[in-house]
Design an enzyme around this catalytic site. Structure first.
Site, PDB file in Angstrom:
ATOM      1  N   CYS A 379       0.638  -1.271   0.029  1.00  0.00           N
ATOM      2  CA  CYS A 379       0.314  -0.037  -0.150  1.00  0.00           C
ATOM      3  C   CYS A 379       0.858   1.277  -0.047  1.00  0.00           C
ATOM      4  O   CYS A 379       1.539   1.477  -1.160  1.00  0.00           O
ATOM      5  CB  CYS A 379      -0.979  -0.063   1.253  1.00  0.00           C
ATOM      6  N   HIS A 514      -3.687  -5.022  -0.039  1.00  0.00           N
ATOM      7  CA  HIS A 514      -2.952  -5.596   1.289  1.00  0.00           C
ATOM      8  C   HIS A 514      -3.265  -7.065   1.143  1.00  0.00           C
ATOM      9  O   HIS A 514      -4.408  -7.785   1.480  1.00  0.00           O
ATOM     10  CB  HIS A 514      -4.026  -5.048   2.363  1.00  0.00           C
ATOM     11  N   GLU A 516      -2.165  -9.304   3.207  1.00  0.00           N
ATOM     12  CA  GLU A 516      -2.149 -10.134   4.445  1.00  0.00           C
ATOM     13  C   GLU A 516      -3.500 -10.214   4.910  1.00  0.00           C
ATOM     14  O   GLU A 516      -3.797 -10.942   5.741  1.00  0.00           O
ATOM     15  CB  GLU A 516      -1.585  -9.197   5.309  1.00  0.00           C
TER      16      GLU A 516
END
Length: 542
Positions: A379, A514, A516
């Site tokens: 990001c 993102h 994750e």
């Protein structure tokens, strides 16, 4: 009809209700049940989207673009399932919904009260979250006795008697303090907490006893009698070497039979073999690497919860312990990147908002690029990757993001609003936050470039799906200059730049999304897994 398991907390917060709920959900799912999860937050904020990371920790984003509590991330990681915005609601959402309906005449002139209207709205939301599932595990935020939690307690109490509910089961997570000077565990805090629940009209059927020390059998028996639960329904929750060891611990203590009996679920035999194998690799790995984690909220690691867990997932699949070298980006500005990162096997620059520490992150990126150290920027980390390259390779010394310098002559990054206004793009799903900023939220497709690290990481997939939470985008005006100078765009979404790489570098990737948010213990995110592989290869000198 759906059956409901309610998880409440007593004595104090941060006991691990979220991990408890996720662990039970995981065991039920691995037993073949269709399990839903719900977190109820009693704060009056509509969602955590405008809350400081230092105040609330990470904001977890669902695939449908909801900004939710970080426990939803735990649910997804433990159950290997993508949940939606219906899996989290707050007091703010409940009251907003009721007030809006009242203003529109939806209550036909009634006087609006906590009972039945607020409580009724809560019950409706719980039932909606349970639709399509055999079992819904509901975690109630806060502790028993909190003023703000009373309407939620009343709602779940009423659900015991609801004809549309197939069954309810109440689990209470509570602290068992150990008084070192006396050499004794104490049950009184739990007894008082259970008494408060009973006063409300809820009788817990299981106690999850959080303790730093193992509970003697005689103490567990005393706890069962004093709390009016069966002895096999007192489950120890000791500090674990990994949160992923908790379901295994619960399973070994036979947590499921009392639940199955009460809810008439039949015999439950969870298949946790693969899970157990991964946990053993987390606890006793064969390899070890160090990743320089560059961020600015390091005083509270919960701000990066999903990213930390994603690296642990990848490490487990590679039988590798990921050691974190926590590097405050502001400290880099003072001491230099090489001083703080020279012993790291890879560098990761995490996302964030605001100008604090930005120049330190840019220095970290420059260090990783020029020293051929594996690098992943996420990001803001990707956006600053473009800024660093523009300054030090293209020669634009004043290059910046308009987030930090609105007057820069070379805006490498600019607002989403500019893209919408210039292109008339209607497919880009955005959300206007109460603070006035436009956020790109939720899951979007990303087209990967053939031959890229990105496509290789995702096993050759041409289009991948990843989640976003940001309000700035890479400026495509500079794409040709960047690519002519060796930085290639390898991921795109509706004309937006999603990923960049440097082919001349051993492993260098920046992603706007993102990754994750989609990583789970049993299925780690591909880009993060590839990053950890690269770090391992670098550590071995490959």
């Amino acid at each position: 009809m759906t059956k409901f398991i309610f998880v409440t907390g007593g004595v104090l917060s941060s006991l691990g209700k979220g991990i408890t709920a996720a662990s039970i959900g995981a065991l039920l799912k691995h037993s073949g049940k269709k399990v839903g999860m719900l977190k109820i937050d009693p704060y009056i904020n509509v969602d955590p989207g405008t809350m400081s990371p230092l105040e609330h920790g990470e904001v977890f984003v669902t695939k449908d673009g909801a900004e939710t509590d970080l426990d939803i991330g735990n649910y997804e990681r433990f159950l290997d399932t993508s949940f939606l915005k219906t899996s989290n609601f707050t007091t703010g959402q409940v009251y907003s919904s009721v007030i809006e309906r009242e203003r529109a005449g939806g209550y036909l002139g009634q006087t609006i009260q906590v009972i039945p209207h607020i409580v009724g709205e809560i019950v409706d939301r719980i039932k909606k979250a349970g639709e399509g599932h055999d079992i819904l595990v509901v975690e109630l935020g806060g502790t028993v006795g909190d003023i703000e939690g009373q309407p939620f307690m009343e709602a779940v109490r009423q659900m015991k008697h609801d004809e549309d509910v197939a069954g309810t089961f109440f689990i209470h997570v509570t602290l068992i303090p150990y008084i070192k000077a006396a050499g004794e565990h104490k049950s009184k805090p739990t007894q008082h907490s259970v008494q408060e629940l009973r006063r409300i009209g809820i009788t817990p059927q299981m106690i999850i006893a959080r303790s730093e020390h193992a509970l003697p059998k005689t103490f567990k028996k005393k706890l069962a009698f004093s709390c009016d639960v069966s002895q096999d329904s007192v489950i120890e929750a000791l500090d674990a070497p990994s949160v992923y060891a908790v379901p295994i611990s619960f399973m070994h203590q036979n947590i499921l039979p009392p639940i199955a009996k009460a809810l008439e679920l039949g015999e439950l035999n969870p298949d946790m073999e693969q899970w157990d194998g991964l946990v053993k690799k987390i606890v006793s790995p064969q390899e070890r690497i160090s990743i320089g984690f560059v961020g600015k909220y390091l005083e509270l690691k919960e701000s990066y919860k999903s990213l930390i867990e994603a690296l642990i997932h990848s490490g487990a699949h590679l039988d590798t312990k990921v050691d974190f070298c926590w590097v405050d980006s502001e400290e880099i500005e003072e001491r230099g990147a090489e001083t703080l990162l020279q012993d790291c096997d890879a560098v990761l620059v995490a996302g964030g908002f605001g100008s604090r520490g930005v120049e330190g992150k840019i220095q970290a990126i420059n260090y990783a690029r020029t020293n051929k150290v594996p690098y992943l920027g996420i990001c803001l980390g990707m956006q600053l990757t473009l800024v660093e390259y523009a300054r030090n390779v293209l020669g634009y010394e004043d290059a910046n993001s308009i987030e930090f310098d609105e007057e820069t002559a070379h805006p490498m990054i600019y607002l989403i609003d500019n893209f919408i206004n210039q292109s008339g793009e209607t497919e880009l799903r955005t959300h206007k936050s109460p603070m006035g900023g436009t956020l790109r939220l939720g899951e979007y497709p990303c087209d990967t470039k053939e031959g890229s690290l990105l496509r290789e990481a995702y096993n050759g997939e041409k289009t991948i799906l990843e989640r976003h939470r940001h309000r700035y985008e890479a400026n495509p005006t500079y794409r040709k200059e960047l690519e002519d100078a060796g930085m290639i765009v390898t991921g795109e979404s509706n004309g937006l730049i999603e990923a960049v790489e440097i082919p001349a570098h051993p492993w260098f990737l920046g992603v706007q999304f993102h990754p994750e948010f989609t990583s789970r213990l049993q299925t780690p995110n591909p880009s993060i897994l590839a990053f950890v592989k690269a770090a391992l290869a670098h550590a071995k000198g490959a």
